[in-house]
Design a protein around this motif. Structure first.
Motif, PDB file in Angstrom:
ATOM      1  N   THR A  50      34.469  38.500  38.469  1.00  0.00           N
ATOM      2  CA  THR A  50      34.375  37.873  37.047  1.00  0.00           C
ATOM      3  C   THR A  50      33.166  37.708  36.216  1.00  0.00           C
ATOM      4  O   THR A  50      32.992  38.087  35.104  1.00  0.00           O
ATOM      5  CB  THR A  50      35.070  36.453  37.020  1.00  0.00           C
ATOM      6  OG1 THR A  50      34.169  35.534  37.722  1.00  0.00           O
ATOM      7  CG2 THR A  50      36.510  36.471  37.432  1.00  0.00           C
ATOM      8  N   GLN A  53      32.189  41.788  36.096  1.00  0.00           N
ATOM      9  CA  GLN A  53      33.295  42.403  35.481  1.00  0.00           C
ATOM     10  C   GLN A  53      33.580  43.666  36.022  1.00  0.00           C
ATOM     11  O   GLN A  53      34.020  44.845  35.447  1.00  0.00           O
ATOM     12  CB  GLN A  53      33.081  42.816  33.988  1.00  0.00           C
ATOM     13  CG  GLN A  53      33.252  41.278  33.338  1.00  0.00           C
ATOM     14  CD  GLN A  53      34.328  40.967  33.275  1.00  0.00           C
ATOM     15  OE1 GLN A  53      35.577  41.111  32.298  1.00  0.00           O
ATOM     16  NE2 GLN A  53      34.561  39.590  33.747  1.00  0.00           N
ATOM     17  N   ARG A 125      46.022  34.910  35.790  1.00  0.00           N
ATOM     18  CA  ARG A 125      44.649  35.476  35.589  1.00  0.00           C
ATOM     19  C   ARG A 125      44.765  36.730  36.544  1.00  0.00           C
ATOM     20  O   ARG A 125      45.306  36.592  37.661  1.00  0.00           O
ATOM     21  CB  ARG A 125      43.642  34.489  36.016  1.00  0.00           C
ATOM     22  CG  ARG A 125      43.312  33.520  35.069  1.00  0.00           C
ATOM     23  CD  ARG A 125      42.262  32.474  35.329  1.00  0.00           C
ATOM     24  NE  ARG A 125      40.891  33.263  35.838  1.00  0.00           N
ATOM     25  CZ  ARG A 125      40.042  32.707  36.457  1.00  0.00           C
ATOM     26  NH1 ARG A 125      39.904  31.593  36.822  1.00  0.00           N
ATOM     27  NH2 ARG A 125      38.820  33.411  36.524  1.00  0.00           N
ATOM     28  N   ARG A 127      43.070  38.854  39.221  1.00  0.00           N
ATOM     29  CA  ARG A 127      42.081  38.719  40.401  1.00  0.00           C
ATOM     30  C   ARG A 127      41.558  39.856  41.100  1.00  0.00           C
ATOM     31  O   ARG A 127      40.638  39.845  41.728  1.00  0.00           O
ATOM     32  CB  ARG A 127      42.702  37.697  41.467  1.00  0.00           C
ATOM     33  CG  ARG A 127      43.206  36.295  40.700  1.00  0.00           C
ATOM     34  CD  ARG A 127      42.217  35.620  39.815  1.00  0.00           C
ATOM     35  NE  ARG A 127      42.691  34.386  39.570  1.00  0.00           N
ATOM     36  CZ  ARG A 127      42.519  33.143  39.799  1.00  0.00           C
ATOM     37  NH1 ARG A 127      41.749  32.905  41.209  1.00  0.00           N
ATOM     38  NH2 ARG A 127      43.067  32.154  39.166  1.00  0.00           N
TER      39      ARG A 127
END
Length: 239
Positions: A50, A53, A125, A127
């Motif tokens: 995250t 990215q 979300r 992952r």
């Protein structure tokens, strides 16, 4: 029979992923079982970082390390893999030529004919992604997408649990090291240092206290600081 076989392997994947919290052990078993479940020649699992990215290739089966190197570090939104990581929509790729990452010489050597890419989703979300591929013609049907998506959720859960465990384990290790360092500083300090409770009973003392008082640490922890302090000092300590 095929349906029963898939359900058996799916249950086995769920069981395997829940029996360990070691990330590498989990992920390599997962990619192998995905390959068996989907009956494919190539299986890839990417984890989404995250912060950067980027998609990090964490496990692969049926592909060379050179191939893995060419597709590692794909940015969100980049090509087919990055697109699935961005939109969360499963994708079947029959022609990889529009994707520069999938058109590199090492990737072309794999002669992949068709790929199915689905997101790894946990708590709404994304992952990471999981990709299965074939070097010969093959169709992926809606039930294949549904099945791989279900497996992807299990993999995402296992990855999250393993990372939480690693963070807690690392934090515990750092705490233990910090405690050892503090203990070493305490024990080797040239100044006399002791700890006592609110009643004045000594609970811990270093070697410098032994030299100062003439009592061993074992003797000191059975004594009270009143034995070594004047009335004035006791009054100050009380305040």
């Amino acid at each position: 029979r095929d349906s029963e076989k898939r359900q058996t392997i799916l249950n086995a994947i769920s069981s395997v992923l829940s029996e360990s919290l070691e990330f590498e052990r989990i992920i390599y078993k997962a990619v192998h079982m995905v390959s068996e479940l989907m009956e494919v020649e190539v299986a890839l699992i990417f984890s989404l970082d995250t912060e950067s990215q980027e998609l990090t290739l964490v496990a692969h089966e049926g592909a060379s390390n050179e191939f893995g190197g060419d597709i590692d570090g794909i940015k969100i939104g980049e090509g087919f893999y990055g697109g699935v990581a961005k939109t969360g929509q499963p994708t079947v790729v029959e022609d990889a030529s529009p994707d520069p990452r999938l058109s590199s010489p090492e990737v072309k050597k794999m002669r992949i004919q068709i790929q199915l890419i689905v997101p790894l989703v946990l708590k709404d979300r994304i992952r990471g992604i999981v990709c299965v591929a074939m070097r010969r013609p093959r169709q992926f049907f809606p039930e294949d997408i549904e099945l791989l998506t279900a497996v992807g959720t299990q993999i995402a859960t296992a990855i999250e649990n393993a990372r939480l465990y690693e963070k807690e384990h690392f934090a515990a290790q750092r705490l233990a090291v910090s405690e050892r360092n503090c203990r070493r500083l305490f024990e080797n300090a040239s100044d006399a240092i002791w700890v006592h409770d609110l009643e004045g009973n000594i609970t811990v003392a270093n070697e410098a206290v032994e030299k100062l008082t003439g009592y061993s640490v074992e003797e000191l922890i059975k004594m009270n600081v009143r034995s070594f302090m004047s009335d004035e000092s006791l009054n100050l300590a009380g305040q």
